[in-house]
Design a protein around this motif. Structure first.
Motif, PDB file in Angstrom:
ATOM      1  N   ILE A 121     -49.252  -1.891  -0.561  1.00 15.53           N
ATOM      2  CA  ILE A 121     -48.485  -0.638  -0.570  1.00 15.53           C
ATOM      3  C   ILE A 121     -47.078  -0.875  -0.057  1.00 15.53           C
ATOM      4  O   ILE A 121     -46.085  -0.400  -0.638  1.00 15.53           O
ATOM      5  CB  ILE A 121     -49.212   0.430   0.274  1.00 15.53           C
ATOM      6  N   ASP A 122     -46.968  -1.638   1.028  1.00 20.50           N
ATOM      7  CA  ASP A 122     -45.656  -1.973   1.584  1.00 20.50           C
ATOM      8  C   ASP A 122     -44.851  -2.834   0.603  1.00 20.50           C
ATOM      9  O   ASP A 122     -43.659  -2.616   0.373  1.00 20.50           O
ATOM     10  CB  ASP A 122     -45.849  -2.714   2.910  1.00 20.50           C
ATOM     11  N   ARG A 124     -45.125  -3.061  -2.691  1.00 20.89           N
ATOM     12  CA  ARG A 124     -44.726  -2.333  -3.890  1.00 20.89           C
ATOM     13  C   ARG A 124     -43.537  -1.409  -3.633  1.00 20.89           C
ATOM     14  O   ARG A 124     -42.783  -1.106  -4.551  1.00 20.89           O
ATOM     15  CB  ARG A 124     -45.917  -1.522  -4.411  1.00 20.89           C
ATOM     16  N   SER A 125     -43.377  -0.972  -2.398  1.00 24.07           N
ATOM     17  CA  SER A 125     -42.215  -0.134  -2.093  1.00 24.07           C
ATOM     18  C   SER A 125     -40.923  -0.933  -2.205  1.00 24.07           C
ATOM     19  O   SER A 125     -39.851  -0.372  -2.451  1.00 24.07           O
ATOM     20  CB  SER A 125     -42.347   0.456  -0.682  1.00 24.07           C
ATOM     21  N   GLN A 126     -41.023  -2.247  -2.045  1.00 25.52           N
ATOM     22  CA  GLN A 126     -39.853  -3.105  -2.144  1.00 25.52           C
ATOM     23  C   GLN A 126     -39.742  -3.809  -3.498  1.00 25.52           C
ATOM     24  O   GLN A 126     -38.647  -4.166  -3.925  1.00 25.52           O
ATOM     25  CB  GLN A 126     -39.894  -4.162  -1.038  1.00 25.52           C
ATOM     26  N   TYR A 127     -40.886  -4.022  -4.154  1.00 29.04           N
ATOM     27  CA  TYR A 127     -40.901  -4.713  -5.447  1.00 29.04           C
ATOM     28  C   TYR A 127     -41.698  -3.876  -6.453  1.00 29.04           C
ATOM     29  O   TYR A 127     -42.803  -4.252  -6.868  1.00 29.04           O
ATOM     30  CB  TYR A 127     -41.531  -6.102  -5.299  1.00 29.04           C
ATOM     31  N   PRO A 128     -41.171  -2.743  -6.867  1.00 27.02           N
ATOM     32  CA  PRO A 128     -41.927  -1.850  -7.763  1.00 27.02           C
ATOM     33  C   PRO A 128     -42.177  -2.429  -9.147  1.00 27.02           C
ATOM     34  O   PRO A 128     -43.052  -1.933  -9.871  1.00 27.02           O
ATOM     35  CB  PRO A 128     -41.036  -0.602  -7.835  1.00 27.02           C
TER      36      PRO A 128
END
Length: 308
Positions: A121-122, A124-128
């Motif tokens: 989750i963390d 994906r917030s930076q590498y969507p």
């Protein structure tokens, strides 16, 4: 002579159309149904099987009235073909994902739920643009055999043909709800004997056991009374959060939002087992750019995520 030997070995491989006819016939146990599947006549399939048997020098089927059965040689050949087809299917799956932005990672059920999912989750917030696929299984996953880019594996790291990166050493300590600590006034390891002990009986590691944990601390508690025994870590976590007793937890196994709110460490006592959680991948295999990015990010996340 060596070149001649190699050429001879290659020549012994039967024609692929005869192998296809055999595979279908052995799987369906019928020349007629194999012919329908391969869009051939029944006579053509029978001839291909005959060519294959002549080439190999043994019968592969026992032919009876309107039915066929595999001989011993036929069964051996069928098993070899089945293994080869499974390897080809895995290879196709892996090849199809080589040039995509999806990264597949395997982990145990507990690791996937309590550490990996918050990490994803963390991430994906930076590498969507990088998609993560999780394969959760308590059976060890071999990156050479399964279509995964990475896997998280617990143990001593003595696994051949794999690249291993340490995430963290296993460290285990007691946890309980804050209300439970206050109610039972837990101030020493001796006080744990007056508490309800929540035991994880999963068979994954001997260090799940309270008996082993006390032994490793050097404390001799005598006969322990474990009030709750469950088969997975999620139930351990829920029981501890609900104030049902004291559980053993891993330094990486408690979500950040539960630390010091739902659960506390009543004692500053822990053991290190000498075993580690590793990220592994196939040795000498080039990771895709997304997989490399995810790997490096997980290593950094591991340093930030331990409960110390």
């Amino acid at each position: 002579m060596r070149g001649l030997h190699v050429a001879t070995q290659r020549k012994r491989l039967p024609p692929l159309n005869t192998i296809a006819a055999f595979e279908a016939s052995a799987r369906l146990m019928s020349f007629t149904r194999a012919a329908e599947e391969l869009h051939l006549s029944q006579g053509a399939v029978s001839r291909q099987i005959q060519v294959l048997e002549e080439r190999m020098g043994v019968p592969l089927f026992n032919r009876r009235h309107k039915e066929i059965q595999l001989t011993r040689a036929g069964l051996i050949f069928q098993q070899a073909i089945a293994q080869s087809l499974n390897s080809i299917r895995r290879a196709v799956t892996m090849i199809e994902t080589l040039d995509t932005s999806t990264v597949t990672i395997a982990a145990s059920n507990a690791m996937a739920s309590f550490w990996l999912m918050p990490a994803i989750i963390d991430f994906r917030s930076q590498y969507p643009d990088i998609d993560i696929r999780v394969l959760a299984s308590n059976s060890p996953v071999d990156p050479w055999q399964e279509p995964v880019d990475l896997a998280i594996r617990y143990g001593d790291g003595h696994w051949p043909n794999l690249t291993k990166v340490k995430l963290f050493e296993e460290e285990i300590f007691p946890v309980c709800a804050a209300s439970y600590q206050r109610e039972h006034n837990i101030e020493s390891i001796q006080d744990l004997l007056k508490c309800e002990l929540i035991e994880l009986d999963s068979g994954i590691s001997e260090f799940n056991s309270w008996d082993v944990w006390f032994e490793r601390t050097g404390f001799q508690p005598g006969v322990l009374h474990k009030n709750i025994t469950v088969s997975n870590y999620d139930l351990v976590y829920r029981a501890a959060c609900s104030g049902k007793g004291v559980a053993l937890a891993w330094a990486y196994g408690i979500p950040h939002d539960a630390r010091e709110t739902l659960l506390v460490r009543p004692l500053d006592i822990s053991i290190k087992t000498g075993l580690f959680e590793y990220i592994i991948y196939a040795e000498n295999e080039e990771l895709s750019a997304p997989a490399r990015t995810f790997l490096e990010w997980l290593i950094d996340f591991a340093k930030r995520s331990l409960w110390t």
